[in-house]
Structure formats: structure tokens, C-alpha cells
Design a protein around this motif. Structure first.
Motif, PDB file in Angstrom:
ATOM      1  N   MET A  38       0.798  -1.213   0.000  1.00  0.00           N
ATOM      2  CA  MET A  38       0.000   0.000   0.000  1.00  0.00           C
ATOM      3  C   MET A  38       0.837   1.272   0.000  1.00  0.00           C
ATOM      4  O   MET A  38       0.520   2.226  -0.677  1.00  0.00           O
ATOM      5  CB  MET A  38      -0.951  -0.014   1.186  1.00  0.00           C
ATOM      6  N   GLY A  39       1.910   1.307   0.719  1.00  0.00           N
ATOM      7  CA  GLY A  39       2.723   2.507   0.784  1.00  0.00           C
ATOM      8  C   GLY A  39       3.806   2.588  -0.274  1.00  0.00           C
ATOM      9  O   GLY A  39       4.579   3.532  -0.287  1.00  0.00           O
ATOM     10  N   GLN A  40       3.884   1.602  -1.152  1.00  0.00           N
ATOM     11  CA  GLN A  40       4.966   1.551  -2.131  1.00  0.00           C
ATOM     12  C   GLN A  40       4.438   1.398  -3.547  1.00  0.00           C
ATOM     13  O   GLN A  40       4.554   0.334  -4.137  1.00  0.00           O
ATOM     14  CB  GLN A  40       5.883   0.367  -1.834  1.00  0.00           C
ATOM     15  N   SER A  67      -2.885   2.602  -5.283  1.00  0.00           N
ATOM     16  CA  SER A  67      -3.948   2.417  -4.294  1.00  0.00           C
ATOM     17  C   SER A  67      -5.217   1.850  -4.937  1.00  0.00           C
ATOM     18  O   SER A  67      -5.949   1.082  -4.300  1.00  0.00           O
ATOM     19  CB  SER A  67      -4.255   3.744  -3.595  1.00  0.00           C
TER      20      SER A  67
END
Length: 189
Positions: free
Chosen positions: A51-53, A66
Motif C-alpha cells: 500500500m505505501g509503495q 492504491s
């Protein structure tokens, strides 16, 4: 080439193979259903870890953002619900429960891959992975009605697949690319 971004789909395929092999080794078929359901935690956790990458791989054919992660989690939740609600149904074909759950997991892997692809050929391959698995599921009971449903679904899918490929060929001919971003740029001009 960053295979880490393809991890949730590879985990789903690995889980499908594990479930099928486990079905060969274990007599208690409830364990197979439990492994299929609980095993969905691995691709879900991998998707959350991504999710953060955001990133892309395979020359931009696979894009993790996302949007794709949201749909991967939706497909995983759907697969979990299908596995959970079909435990009693799967007892109707007791010797083939492992294959049943394996096909559900492969269909989910195809849907997850389709959510991340940004290239027409990859979209087609992931769509076929999902739809061929669904053809098998439609005819899984091996009775007259199930076989008829599977044949009808297969024929309808073959015709729609041919129309989709023809449309993709026309898009490629008009734009000179199979990348969705490049097709969008050509169409906007």
C-alpha cells in the motif's frame, strides 16, 4: 523487473497449488477448505504491505497503486466469502473439493492481476485466467444441467473473447501501442 509487486498474485497461485496438493494427501476435506480460507491472509497481507509503495514492473505492464490494491482486497474478500459459504456445497463432490477451491483461488488470482495491469495483452491474459476458471466452476457438478451450463458459458466466453481481441487489435492498429497510457495520449490528441 520487480517481482515483489507481483507477490499477491504469485501467493494466490501458490496457495491454489498447495490446496490441490493438500487434497491429495489429506482425507479430511474440511482441512482443505480451512487452508484455502486461512491462506488468503498471505496475499491480503502482501497487498496491504504494498500500500505505501506504489510502483510498476514489466515495462509498465503491471502497475501497483492504491486503486489496484483496493480491488485486490475486494477480490480477496469475495474469495473468502465464496469459500466460507460453499463449504456445505462442496460436500456434493467430496473427492474434488481441493480442485474446487484451487479453481476459485486461480480465478481470484486472475481478477487480482487484471486490477494491476496497464497493457492490453496482460489484461487479456488475466481475463482469460479468471474466465477459464469460471467456466470450470460452472460445470463442476458433472451432471446434465451443470455440463450444459458450462458449455453455454464456454461458447459465450469464446465469442466475447474473440470480439475483445478484435477490438484490441483495432486499438493497436489505430494507436500503435498496447499500453493504456500511450493509447490514452493518442486518443486525446
Amino acid at each position: 523487473m520487480n517481482l515483489y509487486l507481483l507477490g499477491p498474485e504469485l501467493a494466490m497461485v501458490g496457495l491454489a497449488v498447495l490446496v490441490i496438493l493438500l487434497d491429495l494427501a489429506i482425507k479430511n476435506k474440511n482441512v482443505v477448505a480451512a487452508v484455502a480460507g486461512v491462506g488468503l491472509i498471505v496475499p491480503a497481507a502482501w497487498s496491504v504491505a504494498l500500500m505505501g509503495q506504489p510502483g510498476s514492473s514489466f515495462s509498465g505492464a503491471l502497475v501497483v497503486d492504491s486503486y489496484s490494491i483496493f480491488f485486490k482486497l475486494v477480490f480477496l474478500a469475495g474469495a473468502a466469502l465464496v469459500i466460507l459459504t460453499s463449504v456445505e456445497y462442496a460436500k456434493r463432490f467430496a473427492p474434488y473439493q481441493g480442485e474446487y477451491y484451487g479453481v476459485i483461488l486461480l480465478a481470484t488470482a486472475g481478477m487480482m492481476l487484471m486490477a494491476s495491469t496497464q497493457e492490453l495483452i496482460a489484461i487479456y491474459i488475466s481475463l482469460e485466467l479468471a474466465s477459464i476458471s469460471l467456466y470450470v466452476l460452472a460445470s463442476f457438478l458433472r451432471d446434465a444441467k451443470s455440463s450444459e451450463a458450462g458449455i453455454k458459458y464456454l461458447l459465450l466466453g469464446a465469442v466475447s473473447s474473440a470480439v475483445l481481441l478484435y477490438g484490441m487489435a483495432l486499438l493497436y492498429g489505430a494507436t500503435g501501442s498496447t499500453q493504456l497510457s500511450e493509447i490514452a495520449q493518442v486518443i486525446q490528441q
